[in-house]
Design a protein around this motif. Structure first.
Motif, PDB file in Angstrom:
ATOM      1  N   HIS A 256       0.787  -1.146  -0.087  1.00 34.37           N
ATOM      2  CA  HIS A 256      -0.172  -0.038  -0.032  1.00 34.37           C
ATOM      3  C   HIS A 256       0.851   1.451  -0.030  1.00 34.37           C
ATOM      4  O   HIS A 256       0.447   2.213   0.557  1.00 34.37           O
ATOM      5  CB  HIS A 256      -0.898   0.033   1.319  1.00 34.37           C
ATOM      6  CG  HIS A 256      -1.895  -1.225   1.293  1.00 34.37           C
ATOM      7  ND1 HIS A 256      -1.839  -2.075   2.232  1.00 34.37           N
ATOM      8  CD2 HIS A 256      -2.749  -1.546   0.596  1.00 34.37           C
ATOM      9  CE1 HIS A 256      -2.582  -3.199   2.114  1.00 34.37           C
ATOM     10  NE2 HIS A 256      -3.340  -2.740   0.980  1.00 34.37           N
ATOM     11  N   GLY A 257       2.115   1.248  -0.408  1.00 34.07           N
ATOM     12  CA  GLY A 257       2.836   2.290  -0.413  1.00 34.07           C
ATOM     13  C   GLY A 257       3.989   2.572   0.540  1.00 34.07           C
ATOM     14  O   GLY A 257       4.632   3.438   0.590  1.00 34.07           O
TER      15      GLY A 257
ATOM     16  N   PRO B 139       9.197  -0.306  -0.611  1.00 37.24           N
ATOM     17  CA  PRO B 139       8.263   1.097  -0.976  1.00 37.24           C
ATOM     18  C   PRO B 139       9.014   2.141  -1.526  1.00 37.24           C
ATOM     19  O   PRO B 139      10.316   2.278  -0.990  1.00 37.24           O
ATOM     20  CB  PRO B 139       7.572   1.231   0.178  1.00 37.24           C
ATOM     21  CG  PRO B 139       7.695  -0.158   1.200  1.00 37.24           C
ATOM     22  CD  PRO B 139       8.924  -0.856   0.743  1.00 37.24           C
TER      23      PRO B 139
ATOM     24  N   CYS C 238       3.122   9.410  -2.873  1.00 34.57           N
ATOM     25  CA  CYS C 238       2.332   7.902  -3.071  1.00 34.57           C
ATOM     26  C   CYS C 238       0.881   8.284  -3.623  1.00 34.57           C
ATOM     27  O   CYS C 238       0.301   8.997  -2.957  1.00 34.57           O
ATOM     28  CB  CYS C 238       2.455   7.165  -1.965  1.00 34.57           C
ATOM     29  SG  CYS C 238       2.140   5.434  -2.428  1.00 34.57           S
TER      30      CYS C 238
ATOM     31  N   SER D 116      -1.800   1.109  -5.721  1.00 31.56           N
ATOM     32  CA  SER D 116      -0.921   2.128  -5.557  1.00 31.56           C
ATOM     33  C   SER D 116       0.040   2.597  -6.416  1.00 31.56           C
ATOM     34  O   SER D 116       0.781   1.547  -7.203  1.00 31.56           O
ATOM     35  CB  SER D 116      -0.259   1.850  -4.014  1.00 31.56           C
ATOM     36  OG  SER D 116       0.841   1.100  -4.063  1.00 31.56           O
TER      37      SER D 116
ATOM     38  N   TYR E 132       2.709  10.377   4.794  1.00 26.24           N
ATOM     39  CA  TYR E 132       2.012   9.264   4.225  1.00 26.24           C
ATOM     40  C   TYR E 132       2.286   7.861   4.843  1.00 26.24           C
ATOM     41  O   TYR E 132       3.283   7.604   5.175  1.00 26.24           O
ATOM     42  CB  TYR E 132       2.626   8.947   2.768  1.00 26.24           C
ATOM     43  CG  TYR E 132       1.831   7.831   2.080  1.00 26.24           C
ATOM     44  CD1 TYR E 132       0.509   8.051   1.696  1.00 26.24           C
ATOM     45  CD2 TYR E 132       2.287   6.689   2.018  1.00 26.24           C
ATOM     46  CE1 TYR E 132      -0.137   6.958   0.790  1.00 26.24           C
ATOM     47  CE2 TYR E 132       1.591   5.564   1.225  1.00 26.24           C
ATOM     48  CZ  TYR E 132       0.336   5.705   0.727  1.00 26.24           C
ATOM     49  OH  TYR E 132      -0.339   4.797   0.277  1.00 26.24           O
TER      50      TYR E 132
ATOM     51  N   GLY F  94       0.877   3.798   4.474  1.00 24.98           N
ATOM     52  CA  GLY F  94      -0.038   3.216   3.281  1.00 24.98           C
ATOM     53  C   GLY F  94      -1.316   2.649   3.973  1.00 24.98           C
ATOM     54  O   GLY F  94      -2.300   2.731   3.211  1.00 24.98           O
TER      55      GLY F  94
END
Length: 673
Positions: A48-49, A115, A495, A510, A537, A539
């Motif tokens: 998810h980043g 990531p 992201c 993502s 950020y 994720g």
């Protein structure tokens, strides 16, 4: 990569290692290796980043464990690519492998895909902790080995090349470095030396580079050269998967000199033409020479701050950029573009059937290329089409204020001019940022760019989720926003997401918008202050927020009761939306039971601005009623608990109003539902 299969081979023969407790010594750390080990061993999110806050905490704990045992860490990172391109084929293989791993991760397989902002968070955290760190101008392995050899201390790495380098202090494999369970007399770990390896397999130490070259490393692969020596024939029965390496070591026992071993190896390769034989010998020699340790300038850099001297191939690098490069404040891509006219792009977890996410940020990279090269040369970008590695020739661009900047004098450029270049590149006007806090100018400007350029257009709820996460992250009371950017050369990453709607199926992907403007080496305006990625950020949080917003909840109900949170969220939303062209708005995706068409952007932003006037008194009353509660943990960090409802009766009633624009008073103005 190192020597193929050597790490697992040594693990199988674990008697080579010696168990020790490590303390009271210097330690030269393979930084790139450590980034991967810490992130992947911890089980942090990969799909998810990234979970950058948890990653930073992990780095802090690691450094604390070292310091508790009086270990002095010196971290060395890879920089640019080898200007001679000796490893070009190896690099292509690795790039293709990264593309495939990213796709496999999308399909649910457990692949190790770092990531996008992992390295940036690592560098920022080490700098904040004042850990000595150097980024090499090229690959770091040889410099790590030379520095450790000069200091007589061990290397911390899992790279199998360090099993070959003759290091007086030996090697501490990261996979056996138990820093989490520090005992009173040090950190439990395993210690490797070349002498123990050679004694175990009964070969001469000077033969080790020949072993590495014949086994295959980053510089030579005999099979790819059409040569197939069967070293497994010399292995004892029952050797299994390690027969190739064990047989080769047994064959090498009879040699004292490397050249004799090479000549004998050529005799085992059958009849070769003179040309092919010369090519094989050249490759093997190259593969051996990489283990010869030259003097390194890193010792003077760490002890005196002296910037290392560049090789002749790097004459194009301006003097002002050298310190920033070795300090890690400029990425290695700067060197790759300047010296090789090449850019290897990152490949996040992404659906390979869709266009590469890197296309969104190409206009920004084109400006960077223009600042570094002018418009005389094309830059070869390594990107993907589906799962195939492709090379795109990309034209550098210089226009507007950027025409006034010169590479050799970028460090002397006026700050207002550099700010103009940045805003023109991101297609954002200064007035858009006027109401935004200074520490969020750059992230908001990048978000504006993404909202304008991303294809397909981002879903409105994705934007809301990003901004909610930004607000939550930047509330950390311990964060110091007073640190200013001095150079426009930090890699700025953001992201971002897109929704792929296929009937009722929604797949959440993502994407990493790789804003390479941050690598352009010019001074940044004082209005822009440094931000830490881990605060902007997270994720898993961003995805959770998005899924909550899918249920048409008011975004502000996902924040704390603090007035400043809601005010900041509205400020950011207004700023980002007013950067959009007037005739379009972000897509909001399919809605249950149908919904009225989206309102024009000018109507949306106008209503948002009215929120400040219409609701300010109500907000202040609510703030007073809850006693100024905030979502900050007792330790001063941000709380990630999402508040779904407030305790005020009026708010509860509002939440149960019909989900129609004409009835949902406040929700209409905030969410446009």
């Amino acid at each position: 990569m190192g020597v193929k299969g050597l790490s697992s081979f040594v693990q199988k023969n674990s008697l080579i290692y010696r168990d020790i407790r490590f303390r009271n010594n210097k330690l030269v750390i393979d930084g790139n290796n450590l980034i991967y080990l810490l992130y992947f061993r911890s089980g942090l999110d990969r799909r998810h980043g990234g979970e950058y806050g948890a990653f930073e905490d992990l780095i802090e704990k690691f450094i604390k464990s070292l310091r508790n045992c009086r270990v002095e860490p010196y971290v060395v990172l890879d920089g640019g690519l080898d200007p001679t391109d000796k490893k070009l084929e190896t690099l292509k293989k690795r790039t293709k492998n990264r593309i495939q791993k990213a796709q496999n991760k999308v399909m649910g397989q457990q692949k190790k895909v770092l990531p996008p902002l992992g390295k940036l968070v690592f560098i920022q955290t080490l700098a904040r902790l004042k850990v000595p760190m150097a980024q090499c101008f090229g690959e770091a392995d040889i410099h790590i080995a030379s520095l450790a050899s000069e200091w007589g201390c061990p290397v911390l790495s899992d790279d199998s090349d360090f099993y070959i380098f003759d290091l007086p202090g030996g090697l501490l494999p990261i996979s056996h470095f138990q820093w989490e369970v520090v005992v009173q007399d040090g950190i439990p770990c395993k210690h490797y030396t070349t002498s123990s390896f050679c004694i175990f397999f009964n070969i001469q130490r000077q033969i080790l580079p020949v072993f590495a070259a014949l086994a295959g490393n980053d510089y030579v692969n005999l099979r790819e050269m059409g040569v197939y020596p069967s070293w497994a024939d010399f292995a004892p029965a029952g050797s299994g998967k390690t027969a190739r390496l064990e047989g080769l070591l047994r064959w090498l026992r009879g040699f004292q000199r490397p050249q004799d071993a090479l000549n004998a190896a050529l005799g085992l390769m059958g009849k070769l033409s003179r040309k092919k034989k010369a090519g094989v010998l050249q490759g093997l020699t190259l593969g051996m020479n990489k283990y010869q340790l030259p003097p390194t300038d890193l010792r003077c850099f760490f002890t005196k701050g002296t910037v290392p001297v560049l090789t002749e191939e790097m004459d194009l690098v301006p003097d002002w950029a050298r310190l920033a490069l070795i300090q890690g404040r400029m990425g290695g891509d700067f060197l790759n573009v300047l010296l090789l006219k090449r850019m290897e792009l990152s490949f996040p977890v992404d659906d390979s059937s869709k266009p590469s996410a890197n296309l969104t940020s190409r206009p920004i990279r084109q400006v960077m290329y223009g600042l570094l090269l002018g418009c005389r040369f094309l830059v070869k970008e390594w990107d993907r089409v589906d799962l195939q590695l492709v090379v795109y020739p990309v034209q550098p661009v210089l226009r507007g204020a950027a025409l006034q900047l010169k590479l050799e004098a970028l460090d002397k450029a006026d700050r207002p001019l550099v700010l103009r270049v940045l805003l023109e590149t991101l297609a954002v006007k200064q007035e858009v940022l006027d109401g935004v806090p200074a520490h969020l100018h750059l992230p908001v400007a990048v978000t504006c760019y993404w909202l304008q350029k991303a294809r397909p257009p981002p879903d409105l709820r994705l934007l809301q989720a990003l901004l909610l996460g930004m607000v939550t992250g930047t509330r950390a009371s311990y964060f110091d926003f007073s640190v200013s950017f001095n150079q426009l050369h930090l890699k700025v990453g953001w992201c971002v997401f897109h929704i792929n709607c296929e009937g009722i199926t929604k797949q959440f992907k993502s994407r990493f918008l790789d804003i390479k403007v941050g690598k352009s080496p010019a001074k940044l305006s004082a209005e822009y202050t440094e931000f830490f990625s881990k605060l902007l950020y997270q994720g898993t949080l961003a995805h959770q927020l998005f899924h909550r917003l899918e249920s048409e909840v008011n975004p502000e109900l996902l924040l704390s009761d603090a007035l400043q949170d809601r005010t900041l969220y509205r400020t950011l939303l207004v700023a980002v939306l007013q950067s959009r062209p007037q005739q379009t708005t972000p897509s909001s995706g399919p809605r249950r039971g149908g919904a009225p068409p989206q309102q024009p952007l000018h109507d949306l932003t106008a209503k948002l601005k009215q929120v400040y006037l219409l609701d300010e008194e109500d907000e202040e009353e609510e703030e007073a009623a809850v006693g100024g509660k905030s979502a900050v943990r007792a330790d001063g960090g941000p709380s990630w608990e999402m508040v779904s409802v407030k305790t005020r009766f009026r708010t509860k009633v509002r939440n149960h109003l019909p989900k129609m624009p004409e009835f949902a008073r406040k929700q209409e103005r905030i969410c446009w539902d």
